[in-house]
Design an enzyme around this catalytic site. Structure first.
Site, PDB file in Angstrom:
ATOM      1  N   GLY A 130       0.783  -1.237   0.000  1.00 13.52           N
ATOM      2  CA  GLY A 130       0.000   0.000   0.000  1.00 13.52           C
ATOM      3  C   GLY A 130       0.809   1.279   0.000  1.00 13.52           C
ATOM      4  N   ASP A 174      -5.878   2.344  10.183  1.00 14.93           N
ATOM      5  CA  ASP A 174      -7.311   2.124  10.413  1.00 14.93           C
ATOM      6  C   ASP A 174      -7.500   1.795  11.889  1.00 14.93           C
ATOM      7  OD1 ASP A 174      -9.935   1.389  10.410  1.00 14.93           O
ATOM      8  OD2 ASP A 174      -9.770  -0.164   8.891  1.00 14.93           O
ATOM      9  N   ASP A 214       0.646   3.622   4.385  1.00 13.92           N
ATOM     10  CA  ASP A 214      -0.438   4.142   3.563  1.00 13.92           C
ATOM     11  C   ASP A 214      -1.584   4.683   4.419  1.00 13.92           C
ATOM     12  OD1 ASP A 214      -1.073   1.618   4.555  1.00 13.92           O
ATOM     13  OD2 ASP A 214      -1.584   0.739   2.620  1.00 13.92           O
TER      14      ASP A 214
HETATM   15  P1  IMP Z   1      -5.015  -1.504  10.628  1.00 15.03           P
HETATM   16  O1  IMP Z   1      -4.191  -2.578  11.261  1.00 15.03           O
HETATM   17  O2  IMP Z   1      -6.496  -1.694  10.882  1.00 15.03           O
HETATM   18  O3  IMP Z   1      -4.567  -0.108  10.989  1.00 15.03           O
HETATM   19  O4  IMP Z   1      -4.901  -1.665   9.060  1.00 15.03           O
HETATM   20  C1  IMP Z   1      -3.697  -1.521   8.416  1.00 15.03           C
HETATM   21  C2  IMP Z   1      -3.721  -1.967   6.977  1.00 15.03           C
HETATM   22  O5  IMP Z   1      -5.018  -2.369   6.503  1.00 15.03           O
HETATM   23  C3  IMP Z   1      -3.294  -0.813   6.098  1.00 15.03           C
HETATM   24  O6  IMP Z   1      -1.890  -0.696   6.031  1.00 15.03           O
HETATM   25  C4  IMP Z   1      -3.935  -1.172   4.784  1.00 15.03           C
HETATM   26  O7  IMP Z   1      -3.112  -2.036   4.053  1.00 15.03           O
HETATM   27  C5  IMP Z   1      -5.209  -1.891   5.190  1.00 15.03           C
HETATM   28  N1  IMP Z   1      -6.354  -0.950   5.174  1.00 15.03           N
HETATM   29  C6  IMP Z   1      -6.948  -0.354   6.235  1.00 15.03           C
HETATM   30  N2  IMP Z   1      -7.959   0.455   5.831  1.00 15.03           N
HETATM   31  C7  IMP Z   1      -7.979   0.368   4.481  1.00 15.03           C
HETATM   32  C8  IMP Z   1      -8.795   0.991   3.460  1.00 15.03           C
HETATM   33  O8  IMP Z   1      -9.716   1.801   3.717  1.00 15.03           O
HETATM   34  N3  IMP Z   1      -8.515   0.632   2.178  1.00 15.03           N
HETATM   35  C9  IMP Z   1      -7.533  -0.234   1.834  1.00 15.03           C
HETATM   36  N4  IMP Z   1      -6.749  -0.837   2.739  1.00 15.03           N
HETATM   37  C10 IMP Z   1      -6.968  -0.527   4.057  1.00 15.03           C
END
Ligand code: IMP
Length: 221
Positions: free
Chosen positions: A84, A143, A140
């Protein structure tokens, strides 16, 4: 499985100092800007464009200026998180004037196609030691923050001189995790977004802007 059950703690990573050796409380970096009003998309699969090509370009110039100032006279190892962060890595690295080297990591966080669980596995590790280096993780999007939280703890345990994060996008959920993100591009609403490196089932990474998918595309995916 919950994050705690999986041994994932969401407390702050063990990052004690900034590149200049100060205590880092996140007040010298760049806070995320709210995104401007979305614009309609001409792409058939996208509902709206949240961050336009121009807004991305301007933000990367701004992020690079802040990073250049903070790390003046030092060499920084940029660690991009595949896949990403490739677009941000390529554009940010070229906008920086300080001395940099590049490394990439690939991690997978188990979960559904649109959310992460915090259970992280390294698919591709760094090629060399980061001991004594100033590391800047290029992300990138944050979330839940679970992936980054894990990654920061992992990198901190390798004895770098400092570890900081630059993330292009941050969703509101990330603010619930005690995660010190020094540079944030945009704070976006809690929606699944694609483009500029971000995918949905590996598609849409090459779009030059960031937007939301139509509900039909998400349902079909
Ligand atoms: P987290 O662990 O929930 O913070 O998610 C991290 C990873 O999930 C990011 O580095 C992205 O690769 C993927 N991700 C989270 N939200 C999105 C989104 O809205 N679109 C695409 N990929 C996402």
């Amino acid at each position: 499985m919950s994050a705690e059950a999986a041994g994932i703690h969401t407390s702050a990573p063990g990052v004690a100092t900034t590149p200049r050796g100060e205590q880092n409380h996140g007040h010298h970096g760049l806070a995320g800007a709210p995104v401007p009003a979305p614009v309609p998309s001409t792409h058939p699969d996208l509902a709206e464009i949240l961050v336009t090509e121009n807004a991305l370009r301007a933000k990367i110039t701004e992020l690079a200026a802040a990073i250049d100032a903070d790390y003046a006279g030092q060499e920084v190892l940029l660690v991009g998180v595949l896949k990403g962060a490739v677009m941000l890595m390529a554009d940010l690295a070229r906008a920086l004037t300080i001395s940099t080297t590049l490394e990439f990591m690939a991690v997978s966080s188990y979960g559904s196609s649109t959310s992460s669980s915090g259970v992280v596995r390294i698919l591709k590790d760094l090629d060399r030691s980061i001991e004594g280096r100033h590391v800047l993780v290029v992300e990138d999007i944050i979330d839940s923050g679970l992936t980054l939280s894990w990654l920061m703890r992992n990198l901190s345990s390798r004895h770098p001189a400092s570890v900081e994060v630059v993330a292009l996008l941050r969703k509101p959920e990330a603010l619930r995790v005690d995660l010190d993100v020094r540079y944030v591009g945009f704070d976006i609403p809690s929606a699944f977004v694609v483009g500029y490196g971000l995918d949905f089932a590996e598609r849409y990474r090459t779009l030059p802007y960031v937007g939301t998918l139509t509900p039909e595309v998400i349902a079909a995916g």
